[in-house]
Write a protein that holds these residues in place. Structure first.
Motif, PDB file in Angstrom:
ATOM      1  N   VAL A   5     -16.767   0.229  -5.280  1.00 45.27           N
ATOM      2  CA  VAL A   5     -17.038   1.150  -4.177  1.00 45.27           C
ATOM      3  C   VAL A   5     -17.385   0.290  -2.964  1.00 45.27           C
ATOM      4  N   ILE A   6     -16.607   0.450  -1.897  1.00 48.55           N
ATOM      5  CA  ILE A   6     -16.727  -0.421  -0.742  1.00 48.55           C
ATOM      6  C   ILE A   6     -17.281   0.333   0.462  1.00 48.55           C
ATOM      7  N   ASN A   7     -18.374  -0.185   1.010  1.00 49.05           N
ATOM      8  CA  ASN A   7     -18.909   0.309   2.274  1.00 49.05           C
ATOM      9  C   ASN A   7     -18.136  -0.430   3.366  1.00 49.05           C
ATOM     10  N   CYS A   8     -17.251   0.282   4.040  1.00 48.96           N
ATOM     11  CA  CYS A   8     -16.408  -0.322   5.079  1.00 48.96           C
ATOM     12  C   CYS A   8     -17.068  -0.274   6.447  1.00 48.96           C
ATOM     13  N   ILE A  19     -23.441   7.418   1.334  1.00 49.46           N
ATOM     14  CA  ILE A  19     -22.333   7.995   0.554  1.00 49.46           C
ATOM     15  C   ILE A  19     -21.900   7.021  -0.531  1.00 49.46           C
ATOM     16  N   VAL A  20     -21.843   5.728  -0.196  1.00 54.38           N
ATOM     17  CA  VAL A  20     -21.507   4.714  -1.200  1.00 54.38           C
ATOM     18  C   VAL A  20     -22.502   4.777  -2.350  1.00 54.38           C
ATOM     19  N   LYS A  21     -23.773   4.918  -2.018  1.00 54.41           N
ATOM     20  CA  LYS A  21     -24.818   5.003  -3.049  1.00 54.41           C
ATOM     21  C   LYS A  21     -24.590   6.222  -3.947  1.00 54.41           C
ATOM     22  N   LEU A  22     -24.342   7.380  -3.335  1.00 59.89           N
ATOM     23  CA  LEU A  22     -24.124   8.604  -4.128  1.00 59.89           C
ATOM     24  C   LEU A  22     -22.889   8.487  -5.018  1.00 59.89           C
ATOM     25  N   VAL A  23     -21.803   7.986  -4.452  1.00 66.31           N
ATOM     26  CA  VAL A  23     -20.560   7.836  -5.226  1.00 66.31           C
ATOM     27  C   VAL A  23     -20.779   6.848  -6.369  1.00 66.31           C
ATOM     28  N   SER A  24     -21.437   5.736  -6.070  1.00 69.66           N
ATOM     29  CA  SER A  24     -21.694   4.732  -7.101  1.00 69.66           C
ATOM     30  C   SER A  24     -22.526   5.300  -8.237  1.00 69.66           C
ATOM     31  N   SER A  35     -20.760  -2.109  -6.108  1.00 68.56           N
ATOM     32  CA  SER A  35     -20.679  -1.701  -4.704  1.00 68.56           C
ATOM     33  C   SER A  35     -20.793  -2.941  -3.837  1.00 68.56           C
ATOM     34  N   ILE A  36     -19.954  -2.988  -2.820  1.00 64.77           N
ATOM     35  CA  ILE A  36     -20.042  -4.075  -1.858  1.00 64.77           C
ATOM     36  C   ILE A  36     -20.015  -3.492  -0.454  1.00 64.77           C
TER      37      ILE A  36
END
Length: 164
Positions: A5-8, A19-24, A35-36
């Motif tokens: 899961v990439i935080n762009c 959102i990255v946190k929730l998806v992860s 996650s990166i």
């Protein structure tokens, strides 16, 4: 199976990161999740040297940054990219530019797939919209990899310029 899961976004603690946190967290029920954040990597924009065509790696990246990112992609079975849009004029106050601008877009790609050009054009025209620039024309050029490939499309480009 592994998920990446990439935080762009360059903001590690904003809405995109949340959102990255929730998806992860959600995916961790089914996958091994990593996650990166793109901001954890330092790299320059591609300069088109084409060294990667010969050696299959980027010679521009410091300490193998691009290779590290590609390894993350390679090790994942599922990839989720979470990205904000660029600068936006929907919040007050917001910076503005002088009104009445007209925008034109030319997108090119090395392959023969016009829908990819259309996606690039759509992204640029969307950004123009946030700058309140009226999108009035675009040109998509496929199968353009080298300078010599432009010659066969020269008249099309010149005709497009007449509309500007």
């Amino acid at each position: 199976m592994r998920a990446l899961v990439i935080n762009c976004s360059p903001v590690r603690t904003g809405a995109t990161a949340e959102i990255v946190k929730l998806v992860s967290e959600q995916l961790s029920n089914k996958y091994s999740v990593k996650s990166i954040c793109i901001d954890d990597y330092v790299f320059a924009f591609c300069r088109g040297c084409r060294s990667c065509h010969n050696i299959a790696k980027c010679v521009m990246s410091d300490a193998g940054v691009i290779e590290n990112i590609m390894r993350e992609y390679d090790e994942a079975d599922i990839i989720v990219s979470v990205s904000p849009s660029p600068w936006c004029n929907t919040h007050e106050p917001h910076a503005t530019i002088k009104p009445g601008k007209k925008g034109f877009t030319i997108a090119l790609r090395t392959g023969p797939n016009m829908p990819e050009c259309e996606r690039i054009i759509g992204s640029i025209e969307h950004f123009y919209g946030h700058l309140e620039i009226e999108s009035v024309g675009h040109l998509g050029l496929t199968s353009i990899e080298y300078k010599t490939d432009v010659e066969s499309r020269k008249q099309e480009i010149l005709d497009f310029c007449k509309c500007i």
